[in-house]
Design an enzyme around this catalytic site. Structure first.
Site, PDB file in Angstrom:
ATOM      1  N   THR A 195      15.255  65.030 -70.610  1.00 18.08           N
ATOM      2  CA  THR A 195      13.964  64.944 -69.933  1.00 18.08           C
ATOM      3  C   THR A 195      12.882  65.742 -70.665  1.00 18.08           C
ATOM      4  O   THR A 195      11.764  65.256 -70.861  1.00 18.08           O
ATOM      5  CB  THR A 195      14.093  65.433 -68.468  1.00 18.08           C
ATOM      6  OG1 THR A 195      15.050  64.604 -67.809  1.00 18.08           O
ATOM      7  CG2 THR A 195      12.771  65.377 -67.732  1.00 18.08           C
ATOM      8  N   ASP A 200       0.935  75.764 -72.995  1.00 15.37           N
ATOM      9  CA  ASP A 200       1.774  76.606 -72.126  1.00 15.37           C
ATOM     10  C   ASP A 200       2.446  75.720 -71.077  1.00 15.37           C
ATOM     11  O   ASP A 200       2.193  75.827 -69.889  1.00 15.37           O
ATOM     12  CB  ASP A 200       0.853  77.657 -71.487  1.00 15.37           C
ATOM     13  CG  ASP A 200       1.577  78.692 -70.645  1.00 15.37           C
ATOM     14  OD1 ASP A 200       2.813  78.665 -70.593  1.00 15.37           O
ATOM     15  OD2 ASP A 200       0.875  79.525 -70.040  1.00 15.37           O
ATOM     16  N   ARG A 201       3.345  74.824 -71.540  1.00 11.41           N
ATOM     17  CA  ARG A 201       3.893  73.779 -70.680  1.00 11.41           C
ATOM     18  C   ARG A 201       5.053  74.255 -69.802  1.00 11.41           C
ATOM     19  O   ARG A 201       5.350  73.643 -68.790  1.00 11.41           O
ATOM     20  CB  ARG A 201       4.311  72.596 -71.558  1.00 11.41           C
ATOM     21  CG  ARG A 201       5.025  71.462 -70.873  1.00 11.41           C
ATOM     22  CD  ARG A 201       4.177  70.809 -69.789  1.00 11.41           C
ATOM     23  NE  ARG A 201       4.904  69.713 -69.174  1.00 11.41           N
ATOM     24  CZ  ARG A 201       5.878  69.845 -68.276  1.00 11.41           C
ATOM     25  NH1 ARG A 201       6.287  71.044 -67.901  1.00 11.41           N
ATOM     26  NH2 ARG A 201       6.471  68.778 -67.784  1.00 11.41           N
ATOM     27  N   LYS A 202       5.718  75.312 -70.231  1.00  8.13           N
ATOM     28  CA  LYS A 202       6.844  75.868 -69.462  1.00  8.13           C
ATOM     29  C   LYS A 202       7.857  74.791 -69.063  1.00  8.13           C
ATOM     30  O   LYS A 202       8.165  74.575 -67.890  1.00  8.13           O
ATOM     31  CB  LYS A 202       6.366  76.611 -68.211  1.00  8.13           C
ATOM     32  CG  LYS A 202       5.463  77.800 -68.516  1.00  8.13           C
ATOM     33  CD  LYS A 202       5.165  78.619 -67.283  1.00  8.13           C
ATOM     34  CE  LYS A 202       4.290  79.821 -67.544  1.00  8.13           C
ATOM     35  NZ  LYS A 202       2.872  79.486 -67.863  1.00  8.13           N
ATOM     36  N   PHE A 203       8.392  74.118 -70.075  1.00  5.70           N
ATOM     37  CA  PHE A 203       9.431  73.108 -69.833  1.00  5.70           C
ATOM     38  C   PHE A 203      10.630  73.761 -69.147  1.00  5.70           C
ATOM     39  O   PHE A 203      10.970  74.914 -69.433  1.00  5.70           O
ATOM     40  CB  PHE A 203       9.890  72.502 -71.164  1.00  5.70           C
ATOM     41  CG  PHE A 203       8.844  71.672 -71.848  1.00  5.70           C
ATOM     42  CD1 PHE A 203       8.599  70.369 -71.446  1.00  5.70           C
ATOM     43  CD2 PHE A 203       8.100  72.188 -72.898  1.00  5.70           C
ATOM     44  CE1 PHE A 203       7.640  69.586 -72.078  1.00  5.70           C
ATOM     45  CE2 PHE A 203       7.140  71.422 -73.546  1.00  5.70           C
ATOM     46  CZ  PHE A 203       6.909  70.122 -73.139  1.00  5.70           C
ATOM     47  N   ALA A 204      11.282  73.007 -68.254  1.00  4.07           N
ATOM     48  CA  ALA A 204      12.398  73.598 -67.498  1.00  4.07           C
ATOM     49  C   ALA A 204      13.332  72.526 -66.931  1.00  4.07           C
ATOM     50  O   ALA A 204      13.695  72.576 -65.760  1.00  4.07           O
ATOM     51  CB  ALA A 204      11.863  74.466 -66.361  1.00  4.07           C
ATOM     52  N   ILE A 221      16.527  69.195 -67.970  1.00  6.90           N
ATOM     53  CA  ILE A 221      17.635  68.886 -68.881  1.00  6.90           C
ATOM     54  C   ILE A 221      17.064  68.454 -70.234  1.00  6.90           C
ATOM     55  O   ILE A 221      15.901  68.025 -70.337  1.00  6.90           O
ATOM     56  CB  ILE A 221      18.551  67.788 -68.309  1.00  6.90           C
ATOM     57  CG1 ILE A 221      17.787  66.467 -68.129  1.00  6.90           C
ATOM     58  CG2 ILE A 221      19.177  68.234 -66.988  1.00  6.90           C
ATOM     59  CD1 ILE A 221      18.704  65.258 -67.883  1.00  6.90           C
ATOM     60  N   LYS A 257      -4.645  78.955 -76.031  1.00  2.81           N
ATOM     61  CA  LYS A 257      -3.549  78.529 -75.140  1.00  2.81           C
ATOM     62  C   LYS A 257      -4.118  77.550 -74.120  1.00  2.81           C
ATOM     63  O   LYS A 257      -5.183  77.812 -73.558  1.00  2.81           O
ATOM     64  CB  LYS A 257      -2.934  79.747 -74.441  1.00  2.81           C
ATOM     65  CG  LYS A 257      -1.739  79.386 -73.574  1.00  2.81           C
ATOM     66  CD  LYS A 257      -1.041  80.618 -73.018  1.00  2.81           C
ATOM     67  CE  LYS A 257      -1.605  81.073 -71.691  1.00  2.81           C
ATOM     68  NZ  LYS A 257      -1.542  80.074 -70.613  1.00  2.81           N
ATOM     69  N   THR A 258      -3.389  76.462 -73.919  1.00  2.31           N
ATOM     70  CA  THR A 258      -3.879  75.408 -73.016  1.00  2.31           C
ATOM     71  C   THR A 258      -2.886  75.151 -71.874  1.00  2.31           C
ATOM     72  O   THR A 258      -1.689  75.414 -72.002  1.00  2.31           O
ATOM     73  CB  THR A 258      -4.076  74.082 -73.795  1.00  2.31           C
ATOM     74  OG1 THR A 258      -2.819  73.695 -74.385  1.00  2.31           O
ATOM     75  CG2 THR A 258      -5.113  74.243 -74.889  1.00  2.31           C
TER      76      THR A 258
HETATM   77  P1  5BU Z   1      -5.458  85.074 -66.785  1.00  3.44           P
HETATM   78  O1  5BU Z   1      -6.711  84.382 -66.393  1.00  3.44           O
HETATM   79  O2  5BU Z   1      -5.662  86.069 -67.962  1.00  3.44           O
HETATM   80  O3  5BU Z   1      -4.737  85.727 -65.640  1.00  3.44           O
HETATM   81  O4  5BU Z   1      -4.540  83.897 -67.335  1.00  3.44           O
HETATM   82  C1  5BU Z   1      -3.227  84.106 -67.774  1.00  3.44           C
HETATM   83  C2  5BU Z   1      -2.631  82.840 -68.355  1.00  3.44           C
HETATM   84  O5  5BU Z   1      -1.320  83.124 -68.846  1.00  3.44           O
HETATM   85  C3  5BU Z   1      -2.481  81.688 -67.391  1.00  3.44           C
HETATM   86  O6  5BU Z   1      -2.699  80.486 -68.119  1.00  3.44           O
HETATM   87  C4  5BU Z   1      -1.040  81.749 -66.938  1.00  3.44           C
HETATM   88  O7  5BU Z   1      -0.518  80.467 -66.662  1.00  3.44           O
HETATM   89  C5  5BU Z   1      -0.354  82.342 -68.140  1.00  3.44           C
HETATM   90  N1  5BU Z   1       0.815  83.173 -67.830  1.00  3.44           N
HETATM   91  C6  5BU Z   1       0.739  84.342 -67.109  1.00  3.44           C
HETATM   92  O8  5BU Z   1      -0.332  84.742 -66.685  1.00  3.44           O
HETATM   93  N2  5BU Z   1       1.874  85.082 -66.877  1.00  3.44           N
HETATM   94  C7  5BU Z   1       3.089  84.714 -67.331  1.00  3.44           C
HETATM   95  O9  5BU Z   1       4.068  85.426 -67.141  1.00  3.44           O
HETATM   96  C8  5BU Z   1       3.139  83.506 -68.068  1.00  3.44           C
HETATM   97  C9  5BU Z   1       2.018  82.766 -68.292  1.00  3.44           C
HETATM   98 BR1  5BU Z   1       4.753  82.982 -68.709  1.00  3.44          BR
END
Ligand code: 5BU
Length: 273
Positions: free
Chosen positions: A99, A90-94, A96, A59-60
């Site tokens: 866009t 893990d871009r979390k688009f949000a 319209i 995951k990036t």
């Molecule tokens: P951690 O180092 O294990 O705490 O990283 C968790 C990752 O998961 C981090 O990249 C967050 O942006 C991502 N994440 C999260 O922790 N919780 C969430 O509810 C969501 C994403 Br959606």
């Protein structure tokens, strides 16, 4: 108890990214995704090289990398082929639909070109899915909706979560599952998760074996709590694997193996419970 095996669930999905993920999980006996949240390309690649053998997914957050160059994603793709893992930005688009379609296909990162899966907040309503789908479906990509978050006080509860599940149900060719803290099949249905006939992939962040939180709202549960207790499919672990010294690659590999073993043991326990 949700007892369907990863292998048996491949046939439930038409989306190529969902199928690939389940195939890799079965092939590598791994339900571990490592979230590589570091700011230097060199550290990013060194961590992926160390954890690659143990993960089904990397995951990036590509936008935190300070020295990003387009060649970085080509190297990431080569590592994905070498170690057999999916890529999830893990871009979390949000925004319209128009866009998010631009943000997904274009800009510096061109996420749709290299990321098998990405995710979106349901907050804009179904148009966020329509926009992303217009870019991703033809490329064989998949989308996860953020039905729940792991942080203390998250607003992703009740009817918000239920509406996220409705949005997914209306787009099963592209929306393959959720970022959530538990299974979602029974949400809004009068059946248990394992008897609805539906199949969502549940990817779960907020997983750690050694600490309960990070002092900034993150809340950790163990792989067993997440996979056996809550029935989730993929455990997402970041700092629990790579800590703070990214040069300790043997230690990082050892931690990845530890989480892989714990996650898989929990999955087998769920199947046979
Ligand atoms: P951690 O180092 O294990 O705490 O990283 C968790 C990752 O998961 C981090 O990249 C967050 O942006 C991502 N994440 C999260 O922790 N919780 C969430 O509810 C969501 C994403 Br959606």
């Amino acid at each position: 108890m949700y007892k369907h095996s990863y292998a048996s669930r491949i046939q439930n999905h038409t989306n190529p990214a969902a199928r690939l993920l389940l195939e890799i999980m079965e092939r590598k006996q791994s339900n571990l995704a490592v979230s590589v949240d570091v700011t230097k390309a060199q550290d990013f690649l060194a961590i992926i090289d160390a954890v690659g053998p143990y993960v089904c997914m990397i995951k990036t957050h590509v936008d935190v990398i300070e020295d990003f160059e387009p060649s970085l994603v080509r190297t990431l793709q080569a590592l994905s082929a070498k170690y057999d893992f999916c890529i999830f930005e893990d871009r979390k688009f949000a925004d319209i639909g128009n866009t998010v379609a631009l943000q997904y296909a274009s800009g510096v990162y061109k996420i749709a070109e290299w990321s098998h899966l990405t995710n979106a907040h349901p907050v804009p309503g179904p148009s966020v899915v329509t926009g992303l789908k217009s870019v991703g479906l033809q490329r064989g990509r998949g989308l996860l909706l953020l039905a729940e978050m792991s942080t203390a006080g998250a607003l992703t509860t009740g009817s918000y979560t239920e509406d996220a599940v409705k949005m997914a149900r209306a787009n099963r060719d592209f929306v393959v599952g959720f970022i959530a803290q538990r299974r979602m099949e029974s949400v809004g249905a009068s059946k248990t998760d394992d008897t609805t006939g539906e199949d969502f992939l549940i990817l779960t962040p907020g997983v750690g074996l050694d600490v309960k939180g990070d002092g900034m709202g993150q809340q950790y549960r163990t792989p067993r709590e997440v996979v056996v207790g809550a029935g989730c499919d993929v455990i997402i672990v970041g700092r629990g694997v790579y800590g703070t010294d990214y040069s300790l690659t043997a230690k990082i590999a050892g931690q990845a193996k530890r989480y892989q073993d714990e996650g898989w043991k929990a999955y087998l326990e769920r199947l046979t419970a």
